[in-house]
Structures are given as C-alpha cells and as structure tokens.
Design an enzyme around this catalytic site. Structure first.
Site, short mmCIF file in Angstrom:
data_model
loop_
_atom_site.label_atom_id
_atom_site.label_comp_id
_atom_site.label_asym_id
_atom_site.label_seq_id
_atom_site.Cartn_x
_atom_site.Cartn_y
_atom_site.Cartn_z
N CYS A 39 -8.12 -17.51 -8.21
CA CYS A 39 -6.70 -16.52 -8.19
C CYS A 39 -5.35 -17.79 -6.96
CB CYS A 39 -7.24 -15.67 -7.24
SG CYS A 39 -5.28 -13.88 -8.43
N ASP A 41 -3.67 -15.96 -5.85
CA ASP A 41 -2.69 -14.61 -5.32
C ASP A 41 -2.98 -16.38 -3.04
OD1 ASP A 41 -3.38 -13.29 -2.12
OD2 ASP A 41 -3.97 -11.48 -3.77
N ARG A 43 -3.83 -15.50 -0.86
CA ARG A 43 -4.41 -15.59 0.99
C ARG A 43 -5.50 -16.04 -0.10
NH1 ARG A 43 -4.00 -9.13 0.07
NH2 ARG A 43 -4.60 -9.39 -2.63
N HIS A 98 -11.76 -12.47 -5.84
CA HIS A 98 -11.93 -11.81 -4.84
C HIS A 98 -10.96 -10.59 -4.88
CE1 HIS A 98 -6.82 -11.94 -4.77
NE2 HIS A 98 -7.43 -12.61 -5.73
N CYS A 101 -7.35 -8.53 -5.44
CA CYS A 101 -7.07 -8.83 -6.61
C CYS A 101 -5.10 -7.91 -7.01
CB CYS A 101 -7.66 -9.35 -7.36
SG CYS A 101 -7.04 -10.48 -8.78
#
Length: 211
Positions: A39, A41, A43, A98, A101
C-alpha cells in the site's frame, strides 16, 4: 523540505560510507529476487518490515495495494509487474495488506467518495474483495484487508508474465497482512499460490523470503 534535506545529509555522511561496497555493486547490477506490492500508506515501509538491503526488493506501491487485472494497453502497474517478472526474473511476489488501511476502511464503512472521483474509480479494483465481505460484523475492515489481499493475488495471476512464470514453476505468490501496532506479519497465502514443497498454508507468521 528541511527535514528531508537533513536526512539526505545524514545518509551521505553516516550511512553511505558503511555500504559503499554494496552501492558500487548496485551501480552496475539490478537483480532483486522479490517483487513487493504494498500500500502507498506512509506507515508501511517494505524495506523496514522485511529488513531488506538496497537492491533486494522491487517495490510497487498503490492505494489499497490494489493490482488491476490485466488488460492490454499502457498501464504503470502492469508495466512494473512485467518488468520485474519477465526482465528482472524475480522468483517471489508478495502482495501485502495492512491494518487500518484507509482504502479498505472507506469501502467497508461506505464512505462517500463523490468528491474524490479518481480514488473512487481506483477502488473499483477492490470490488471482488468487497463482494466477499459479510454485511455485518465487528471486524469488517480487518476482514476486508485479508479478502483484498487474496483477491489481488487472483488479479496478479491474470498478467501474462506472471501466468507464464507460474506455469514454469519459477515464481511463487505470497499474501501477507502487516499489523502496524504489533509489527506482526501474517502469511495468508492460498495453497495454490505456493510451490508444493511449501507445505500446508494457512494464517501463520510470514517466513522470511530468500533475497
């Protein structure tokens, strides 16, 4: 940009000298063993999660770790998959979802995406995942994250370069889910996506891939 510039300076002063030999090798060699599709993302950092060195992972990051099913025509995700599999010859592909999300949360909670039409259009690639989601339940987001990883593995297998490598038994596909709070990585790979010698597959801690 101030913090990023400081980071570059620390890299050049503190990190690069200790890995100068590695970077000299990588300047003329690009042979990653694993394609990691994760992803976008911030993080979720593939190299940090897997403790991989530069040159070991070929990384594709998309919102929701989505992999559109193959269609003819120019497409950045398709081109990257084809290059990794057909040109670089990676032997493993990981699709990693994850916890928490944003893309899966929006779908599970029915968020109004009319003001973000590009996001809404992109998330249509998760329609198959959403179709598997129970109508009610306390863990709808977590369930969708897992179902989405499985659905994207199916989409991945529609790409001709992947299908050919799977038929030759030179490629394995893996589905992972990373939990941000605990650091846990769980392997949810369907049995058909791994080589027979991999043994029984279910939800389990993800074993390290050979780089």
């Amino acid at each position: 940009m101030h913090d990023l510039s400081d980071g570059v300076a620390r890299f050049q002063h503190d990190v690069f000298p200790g890995k100068a030999g590695l970077f000299a090798h990588l300047a003329a060699t690009h042979r990653p063993a694993t394609l990691f599709i994760g992803c976008s993302d911030a993080r979720v950092v593939p190299e940090l999660i897997t403790q991989s060195e530069p040159g070991e992972l070929f990384v594709i990051r998309t919102a929701g770790n989505l992999v559109p099913a193959y269609t003819p025509g120019p497409d950045g995700v398709t081109a990257s998959i084809e290059y990794a599999v057909a040109v670089l010859g990676v032997t493993s592909v990981v699709v990693c979802g994850h916890s928490a999300c944003g893309a899966m949360t929006a779908l599970a909670e029915g968020t109004d995406l009319r003001t973000t039409t590009a996001v809404a259009g992109w998330l249509r690639h998760a329609d198959a995942s959403l179709a598997r989601l129970p109508e009610t339940g306390p863990d709808r987001v977590d369930t969708l994250v897992r179902e989405n990883v499985r659905a994207q593995l199916t989409s991945l297998a529609t790409h001709p370069s992947v299908a050919r490598a799977l038929a030759r038994d030179t490629l394995t596909l893996h589905g992972w889910v990373y939990d941000i709070a605990s650091g846990t990585v769980t392997d949810i790979t369907p049995e058909a996506r791994t080589r027979p010698e991999a043994g029984p597959v279910g939800d389990r801690p993800a074993a390290a891939l050979t780089h």
